[in-house]
Design an enzyme around this catalytic site. Structure first.
Site, PDB file in Angstrom:
ATOM      1  N   HIS A  13      -0.155   0.500 -14.820  1.00 30.78           N
ATOM      2  CA  HIS A  13       0.722   1.494 -15.139  1.00 30.78           C
ATOM      3  C   HIS A  13       2.009   1.140 -16.059  1.00 30.78           C
ATOM      4  O   HIS A  13       3.243   1.432 -15.532  1.00 30.78           O
ATOM      5  CB  HIS A  13       1.344   2.233 -13.695  1.00 30.78           C
ATOM      6  CG  HIS A  13       0.367   3.091 -13.207  1.00 30.78           C
ATOM      7  ND1 HIS A  13       0.129   4.702 -13.103  1.00 30.78           N
ATOM      8  CD2 HIS A  13      -0.982   2.721 -12.387  1.00 30.78           C
ATOM      9  CE1 HIS A  13      -0.952   4.819 -12.809  1.00 30.78           C
ATOM     10  NE2 HIS A  13      -1.705   3.687 -12.065  1.00 30.78           N
ATOM     11  N   TYR A  37       1.863  -4.992  -5.672  1.00 30.61           N
ATOM     12  CA  TYR A  37       2.869  -4.303  -6.262  1.00 30.61           C
ATOM     13  C   TYR A  37       4.273  -5.345  -6.414  1.00 30.61           C
ATOM     14  O   TYR A  37       4.952  -5.514  -7.238  1.00 30.61           O
ATOM     15  CB  TYR A  37       3.519  -2.973  -5.663  1.00 30.61           C
ATOM     16  CG  TYR A  37       2.754  -1.960  -5.913  1.00 30.61           C
ATOM     17  CD1 TYR A  37       1.251  -2.107  -6.133  1.00 30.61           C
ATOM     18  CD2 TYR A  37       3.082  -0.634  -6.372  1.00 30.61           C
ATOM     19  CE1 TYR A  37       0.423  -0.897  -6.591  1.00 30.61           C
ATOM     20  CE2 TYR A  37       2.321   0.403  -6.253  1.00 30.61           C
ATOM     21  CZ  TYR A  37       0.833   0.331  -6.566  1.00 30.61           C
ATOM     22  OH  TYR A  37      -0.033   1.414  -6.720  1.00 30.61           O
TER      23      TYR A  37
HETATM   24  C1  HEM Z   1      -5.653  -1.540  -4.293  1.00 32.86           C
HETATM   25  C2  HEM Z   1      -5.491  -0.784  -5.110  1.00 32.86           C
HETATM   26  C3  HEM Z   1      -4.387  -0.688  -5.933  1.00 32.86           C
HETATM   27  C4  HEM Z   1      -3.966  -1.834  -6.705  1.00 32.86           C
HETATM   28  C5  HEM Z   1      -4.291  -3.332  -6.534  1.00 32.86           C
HETATM   29  C6  HEM Z   1      -2.695  -1.024  -7.563  1.00 32.86           C
HETATM   30  C7  HEM Z   1      -2.007  -2.137  -8.441  1.00 32.86           C
HETATM   31  C8  HEM Z   1      -0.686  -1.586  -9.068  1.00 32.86           C
HETATM   32  C9  HEM Z   1       0.137  -2.458  -9.945  1.00 32.86           C
HETATM   33  C10 HEM Z   1       0.121  -4.017  -9.823  1.00 32.86           C
HETATM   34  C11 HEM Z   1       1.179  -1.701 -10.172  1.00 32.86           C
HETATM   35  C12 HEM Z   1       2.510  -2.004 -10.952  1.00 32.86           C
HETATM   36  C13 HEM Z   1       3.738  -2.342  -9.854  1.00 32.86           C
HETATM   37  C14 HEM Z   1       4.876  -2.750 -10.343  1.00 32.86           C
HETATM   38  O1  HEM Z   1       5.092  -3.797 -11.172  1.00 32.86           O
HETATM   39  O2  HEM Z   1       5.986  -2.177  -9.979  1.00 32.86           O
HETATM   40  C15 HEM Z   1       0.813  -0.247  -9.939  1.00 32.86           C
HETATM   41  C16 HEM Z   1       1.492   0.898 -10.394  1.00 32.86           C
HETATM   42  C17 HEM Z   1       1.055   2.177  -9.960  1.00 32.86           C
HETATM   43  N1  HEM Z   1       0.058   2.549  -9.137  1.00 32.86           N
HETATM   44 FE1  HEM Z   1      -1.290   1.194  -8.418  1.00 32.86          FE
HETATM   45  N2  HEM Z   1      -2.717   0.183  -7.409  1.00 32.86           N
HETATM   46  C18 HEM Z   1      -3.573   0.492  -6.422  1.00 32.86           C
HETATM   47  C19 HEM Z   1      -3.998   1.933  -6.092  1.00 32.86           C
HETATM   48  C20 HEM Z   1      -3.204   2.913  -6.456  1.00 32.86           C
HETATM   49  C21 HEM Z   1      -3.458   4.295  -6.093  1.00 32.86           C
HETATM   50  C22 HEM Z   1      -4.684   4.734  -4.680  1.00 32.86           C
HETATM   51  C23 HEM Z   1      -2.658   4.901  -6.917  1.00 32.86           C
HETATM   52  C24 HEM Z   1      -2.561   6.376  -6.490  1.00 32.86           C
HETATM   53  C25 HEM Z   1      -2.654   7.286  -5.459  1.00 32.86           C
HETATM   54  C26 HEM Z   1      -1.697   4.265  -7.608  1.00 32.86           C
HETATM   55  C27 HEM Z   1      -0.788   4.643  -8.391  1.00 32.86           C
HETATM   56  C28 HEM Z   1       0.071   3.717  -9.061  1.00 32.86           C
HETATM   57  C29 HEM Z   1       1.123   4.243  -9.980  1.00 32.86           C
HETATM   58  C30 HEM Z   1       1.572   6.043 -10.185  1.00 32.86           C
HETATM   59  C31 HEM Z   1       1.753   3.243 -10.374  1.00 32.86           C
HETATM   60  C32 HEM Z   1       2.944   3.134 -11.277  1.00 32.86           C
HETATM   61  C33 HEM Z   1       4.267   3.221 -10.426  1.00 32.86           C
HETATM   62  C34 HEM Z   1       5.529   2.972 -11.204  1.00 32.86           C
HETATM   63  O3  HEM Z   1       5.855   3.893 -12.215  1.00 32.86           O
HETATM   64  O4  HEM Z   1       6.188   2.079 -10.837  1.00 32.86           O
HETATM   65  N3  HEM Z   1      -2.232   2.941  -7.568  1.00 32.86           N
HETATM   66  N4  HEM Z   1      -0.354  -0.230  -9.193  1.00 32.86           N
END
Ligand code: HEM
Ligand code: HEM
Lengths: 181, 367
Positions: free
Chosen positions: B73, B343
């Site tokens: 993201h 995260y």
């Molecule tokens: C094991 C499963 C998942 C992994 C490994 C993962 C991994 C990540 C990582 C590495 C980030 C960046 C975090 C940062 O640097 O602040 C991120 C952001 C995000 N993820 Fe996931 N994610 C997973 C599941 C999900 C699910 C289930 C959703 C939605 C329901 C989701 C929605 C988001 C969103 C919206 C962001 C952006 C948040 C922001 O704007 O900082 N992710 N994810």
């Protein structure tokens, strides 16, 4: 009446073993949580309040130490060793004081709410700055490893004195009462 | 007995040389055992186990390293506003945010993937991270996307799918054989993709529904635990996305449309909380709950400010889904703790890096 003067006072021995158990536990939790996906949340939720308790305890310990009479070193501990022992004790106190403050500070700089338990949380002690967070997060790792190796040196020195020189160094801090010979 | 030097007469007889060596060896073994125990706890003896660091390395393998950006993201923009709670959700959760009243909110709209300059497309999945900030110092953070279900139900499957989607350097496209092999081993992903394909994408960020997908537990004042999922449902009417790429050259057309929409007036969503019944899966984000489950409209989310990513705003916040207030607790979904861990790792890496300008710049946001 002077028979157990060889030992540290009960309060110091109690605080010593309480801190030792808590510090070994938090070090174990710390290295395990950053390597775990499944248990990360649970472990970090224990890590924060335990780290804060250590901060409180180390302050109590330091104050208590100022008011306690400590037993003299056995003759087998040379003046050089006394200096090292004293310096390593001060290093341990410093690390145990600074490390939780770094943990608290880094979460403040990252603008996380710092939850201890339930509604209980710590106020931020630093402004929001991710660069500051990154530096403190690194320091938290370095200090943890330094703490661990200081502990290993401390433990090794006590084992050496107790098992090789057999000067009953351990008895001085033993969690039970040891009568003087 | 004097308190200083112990008289030498108290010294035990000296050890023999073999005795000394045996004891020294014993000390060595004890110390090695302690060090080894810590290395074991730190995962040093299980180099193939998936850890937060290896997970983030996986993102970097697929997307490269973009200094200062989120590893997933990566492309995003900041918003702010407030949440007006109507008190309806208070019967399920004692959280402060659900008492009647207004709570300030910051948020971040994003596109998935580790490329911070990826072009917007009609079929781009849209993300929304929110941080509700009540007065009492607690926070409720949630990161949601506009899919009806998630595509995987374990962290390992997320990782395997991530690597299977890595573009082949020769063709620039993922190897279809790898994806086929992944799907063959993951019937739950095949089922989830069927559900996802059956639902049209909305035309923009502002008229999309964002879902928690993972289940949580609401804890009431009397201590009752209710399994829940939540969504924010737009006031703006749903309009399906044009099936083909719009004729525009604007790589940020979704973001630019949202900027224009917010500048024309506040954008609103209902916060809908759905309660699961016994038997509804709380540990499997690929399975939807039945349509007829009881839900409440907990209040209105209003976003009325927009800003490019900048120091100290949403850019520098980790929308960790397990930053929760009292009254909201994690479920047994294995994705939750894994998300929190990964995260944190992504946040720590990007926090210390040099920051490059985001795709959406302050001049894009200026009226
Ligand atoms: C094991 C499963 C998942 C992994 C490994 C993962 C991994 C990540 C990582 C590495 C980030 C960046 C975090 C940062 O640097 O602040 C991120 C952001 C995000 N993820 Fe996931 N994610 C997973 C599941 C999900 C699910 C289930 C959703 C939605 C329901 C989701 C929605 C988001 C969103 C919206 C962001 C952006 C948040 C922001 O704007 O900082 N992710 N994810
Ligand atoms: C004597 C006290 C403490 C010790 C010995 C300790 C030790 C550790 C260790 C060994 C790690 C893992 C470091 C790594 O491998 O990178 C760690 C990480 C961490 N500690 Fe502590 N810690 C202490 C106090 C605290 C306190 C008081 C807090 C917060 C209030 C805290 C918060 C954290 C956090 C948030 C992480 C990292 C989580 C992540 O990166 O995802 N620690 N600590």
């Amino acid at each position: 009446m002077t028979t157990d003067l060889e030992q540290f006072p009960v309060s110091m021995r109690f605080l010593h073993w309480l801190t030792a158990a808590m510090v070994l536990t938090i070090l174990g939790i710390g290295v395990a949580m950053v390597a775990s996906l499944a248990d990360y949340h649970q472990l970090v939720s224990i890590h924060r309040p335990l780290g804060f308790l250590i901060l409180v305890l180390v302050v109590i310990r330091f104050v208590n130490r100022q008011f306690s009479t400590m037993p003299a070193f056995p003759a087998t501990v040379s003046s050089g060793e006394r200096f090292i022992a004293h310096a390593s004790e001060m290093l341990l106190y410093t690390l145990l004081f600074v490390q939780p403050l770094v943990g608290w500070g880094m979460l403040s700089a990252a603008r996380y709410p710092i939850v201890l338990y339930g509604p209980l949380h710590l106020f931020p002690i630093l402004p929001h700055s991710v660069m500051l967070y990154a530096a403190l997060r690194k320091a938290h790792t370095v200090l943890a490893y330094l703490l661990f190796f200081t502990f290993i040196a401390h433990f090794g020195a006590v084992l050496f004195h107790t098992l090789i020189l057999r000067d009953r160094l351990f008895s001085r801090m033993a969690p039970y009462r040891v009568p003087a010979r | 007995m004097p308190t200083d030097a112990t008289p030498s007469t108290d010294q035990p007889a000296p050890l023999s040389v073999p005795g000394t060596l045996a004891r020294l060896a014993g000390i060595g073994v004890v110390l090695l055992f302690v060090v080894g125990g810590f290395l074991y706890l730190g995962g040093w003896f299980s180099p193939h186990e998936l850890t937060p660091a290896r997970f983030v390395n996986g993102f970097q393998k697929v997307f490269g390293i973009h200094s200062g950006f989120r590893r997933n993201h990566a492309k995003g923009m900041c918003v702010a506003g407030y949440f007006d709670s109507n008190g309806q959700a208070a019967r399920w959760s004692k959280a402060d945010v659900f008492r009647p009243g207004r709570v300030s909110v910051i948020g971040r709209f994003s596109l998935p993937g580790g490329n911070p300059y990826v072009a917007d497309t009609p079929a781009s999945v849209r993300g929304l991270g929110l941080a509700f900030r009540p007065q009492n110092g607690e926070e409720w953070r949630t990161a949601m996307i506009d899919l009806p279900v998630f595509v995987v139900n374990t962290p390992q499957a997320f990782y395997d799918q991530l690597l299977a989607s890595k573009p082949d350097p020769a063709t620039g496209k993922p190897d279809p054989e790898k994806m086929k092999a992944f799907l063959a081993g993951h019937p739950e992903t095949v089922r989830a993709l069927t559900i996802i394909k059956a639902q049209p994408f909305s035309s923009g960020f502002e008229n999309a529904t964002y879902n928690s997908l993972n289940a949580f537990r609401f804890i009431s004042a009397s201590g009752t635990s209710t399994p829940v999922r939540w969504s924010v449902v737009p006031f703006d009417p749903f309009k399906p996305a044009e099936p083909s790429q719009p004729a525009t050259q604007d790589r940020n057309y979704l973001f630019d449309a949202l900027i224009a929409r917010i500048q024309s007036g506040p954008v609103r969503w209902h916060l809908i909380v759905t309660a699961g019944q016994p038997g509804d899966p709380t540990d499997d984000a690929t399975i939807p709950w039945p349509e007829d489950r009881e839900h409440v409209d907990a209040g209105t989310l209003t976003l009325d400010q927009v800003e490019a990513e900048a120091p100290g705003n949403c850019r520098d916040v980790n929308f960790d889904p397990l930053v929760l207030p009292v009254g909201i607790a994690p479920s047994d979904d294995p994705l939750l703790s894994a998300r929190s861990a990964v995260y944190s790792q992504s946040f720590t890496r990007r926090a210390g890096e040099k920051k490059e300008p985001s795709a959406i710049t302050p001049s894009d946001v200026r009226k």
